[in-house]
Enzyme design. Structure first.
Site, mmCIF file in Angstrom:
data_model
loop_
_atom_site.group_PDB
_atom_site.id
_atom_site.type_symbol
_atom_site.label_atom_id
_atom_site.label_comp_id
_atom_site.label_asym_id
_atom_site.label_seq_id
_atom_site.Cartn_x
_atom_site.Cartn_y
_atom_site.Cartn_z
ATOM 1 N N ASP A 7 16.446 -11.095 21.410
ATOM 2 C CA ASP A 7 15.216 -11.887 21.410
ATOM 3 C C ASP A 7 15.589 -13.237 20.795
ATOM 4 O O ASP A 7 16.693 -13.408 20.277
ATOM 5 C CB ASP A 7 14.138 -11.170 20.559
ATOM 6 N N SER A 8 14.653 -14.170 20.804
ATOM 7 C CA SER A 8 14.911 -15.463 20.166
ATOM 8 C C SER A 8 14.958 -15.321 18.645
ATOM 9 O O SER A 8 15.461 -16.197 17.958
ATOM 10 C CB SER A 8 13.792 -16.436 20.536
ATOM 11 N N CYS A 71 12.142 -9.552 24.882
ATOM 12 C CA CYS A 71 11.508 -10.863 24.845
ATOM 13 C C CYS A 71 10.857 -11.116 26.200
ATOM 14 O O CYS A 71 11.540 -11.081 27.228
ATOM 15 C CB CYS A 71 12.589 -11.907 24.561
ATOM 16 N N GLU A 152 8.436 -16.534 12.340
ATOM 17 C CA GLU A 152 9.834 -16.650 11.893
ATOM 18 C C GLU A 152 9.895 -17.162 10.450
ATOM 19 O O GLU A 152 10.772 -16.778 9.691
ATOM 20 C CB GLU A 152 10.614 -17.606 12.807
ATOM 21 N N CYS A 184 4.015 -11.235 23.829
ATOM 22 C CA CYS A 184 5.222 -11.771 23.178
ATOM 23 C C CYS A 184 5.581 -10.743 22.120
ATOM 24 O O CYS A 184 4.693 -10.261 21.401
ATOM 25 C CB CYS A 184 4.915 -13.128 22.544
ATOM 26 N N HIS A 186 6.860 -10.934 19.352
ATOM 27 C CA HIS A 186 6.554 -11.315 17.965
ATOM 28 C C HIS A 186 5.117 -10.925 17.567
ATOM 29 O O HIS A 186 4.829 -10.721 16.395
ATOM 30 C CB HIS A 186 6.664 -12.830 17.783
HETATM 31 N N1 DGL Z 1 9.515 -12.839 21.329
HETATM 32 C C1 DGL Z 1 9.624 -13.655 22.470
HETATM 33 C C2 DGL Z 1 8.734 -13.286 23.611
HETATM 34 O O1 DGL Z 1 8.440 -12.118 23.747
HETATM 35 C C3 DGL Z 1 10.068 -15.063 22.310
HETATM 36 C C4 DGL Z 1 9.125 -15.974 21.697
HETATM 37 C C5 DGL Z 1 9.706 -17.327 21.548
HETATM 38 O O2 DGL Z 1 10.854 -17.449 21.131
HETATM 39 O O3 DGL Z 1 8.999 -18.294 21.880
HETATM 40 O O4 DGL Z 1 8.355 -14.098 24.414
#
Ligand code: DGL
Length: 265
Positions: A7-8, A71, A152, A184, A186
């Site tokens: 993931d990011s 992600c 984050e 997302c 996150h």
């Molecule tokens: N967790 C990610 C997603 O599901 C990435 C969010 C991001 O880095 O903008 O899209």
């Protein structure tokens, strides 16, 4: 079974949590590409490039059997290309749970929280088009600019995060939305804050458990050995908030900074 997950940043750990709760016998190698976070505000080309660099790294250094793109933004930008290129690898992606949301809504009004990259991606747009043919369902979307950065930075219970969410969610509440898709990885970390704004009865749709189940099914189908204990090695490319890691995942073996290089032989 050796599983690469990326993931990011920290979001994909919500998927790792679901995997380790469901499956016994996975060695997980997790990459948080924090140097390039947030992905959701990057172009398809940039996300595609990072996804290939990470997958090459996971294959060369950890000889993975399966890749979980934890992600939604990277899945939207790169899943097709990853599957076409790494034909010997099990490749599982993450997509906003629109269908389960439609099955659960009673008011026929759904809110989708996702990143700009996910909402603008062809896959989501096509799915939205197909589902909107069913005129009874109204889908309200929000690209949540800046929200991943707050997570984050560990600002989950911060008043700024609360008011960002309140601004996006209040109009949805007024329109009688009863189901929110957490599009997302996150965003499951914000479940309590979302419930504070929308009330406990709001239905929140996340996809971690479905991904874990898919991985388990494929491992059994491909007869991959699941005899070892679970383990988790974490790697990151920029900076990472270790307190946040500990609040999502209690148990991991290592946490190391790495550099991803092109043509790294
Ligand atoms: N967790 C990610 C997603 O599901 C990435 C969010 C991001 O880095 O903008 O899209």
């Amino acid at each position: 079974m050796k599983v690469g997950v990326f993931d990011s940043g920290l979001g994909g750990l919500t998927v790792v949590d679901s995997i380790t709760k469901l499956i016994n016998g996975v060695e997980i190698f997790y990459i948080a590409d924090t140097k390039y976070a947030p992905y959701g505000e990057k172009s398809k080309e940039q996300i595609l490039k990072q996804s290939f660099l990470i997958t090459d790294y996971l294959i060369k250094n950890h000889n993975i059997d399966a890749l979980v793109v934890a992600c939604n933004s990277a899945t939207s930008a790169a899943i097709k290309e990853l599957r076409e290129h790494y034909t010997n690898l099990i490749v599982i992606g993450t997509e906003p749970g629109l269908k389960p949301a439609i099955n659960q809504t009673k008011t026929n009004k759904i809110g989708v929280l996702a990143t700009k990259a996910t909402l603008n991606g062809t896959k989501y747009q096509d799915l939205h088009k197909t589902l909107s043919l069913n005129k009874q369902i109204e889908i309200l979307e929000e690209p949540c600019l800046g929200l991943v950065k707050k997570i984050e930075d560990g600002l989950i219970n911060h008043h700024e995060t609360y008011s960002m969410l309140e601004n996006w969610l209040k109009p949805m509440k007024e329109k009688n939305v009863d189901t929110i898709v957490l599009g997302c990885t996150h965003y499951p970390l914000l479940k309590d804050v979302i419930k504070k704004i929308l009330g406990d009865e709001i239905i929140l749709i996340e996809t971690g458990n479905a991904i874990a189940q898919r991985l388990k099914d494929l491992a059994i189908k491909e007869e991959i050995n699941l005899s070892k204990n679970n383990s988790l090695d974490l790697f990151y490319t920029g900076i990472i908030n270790t307190n946040m890691i500990k609040s999502i995942i209690s148990d991991y073996t290592k946490c190391e900074k790495i550099e991803l290089r092109e043509n790294d032989e």
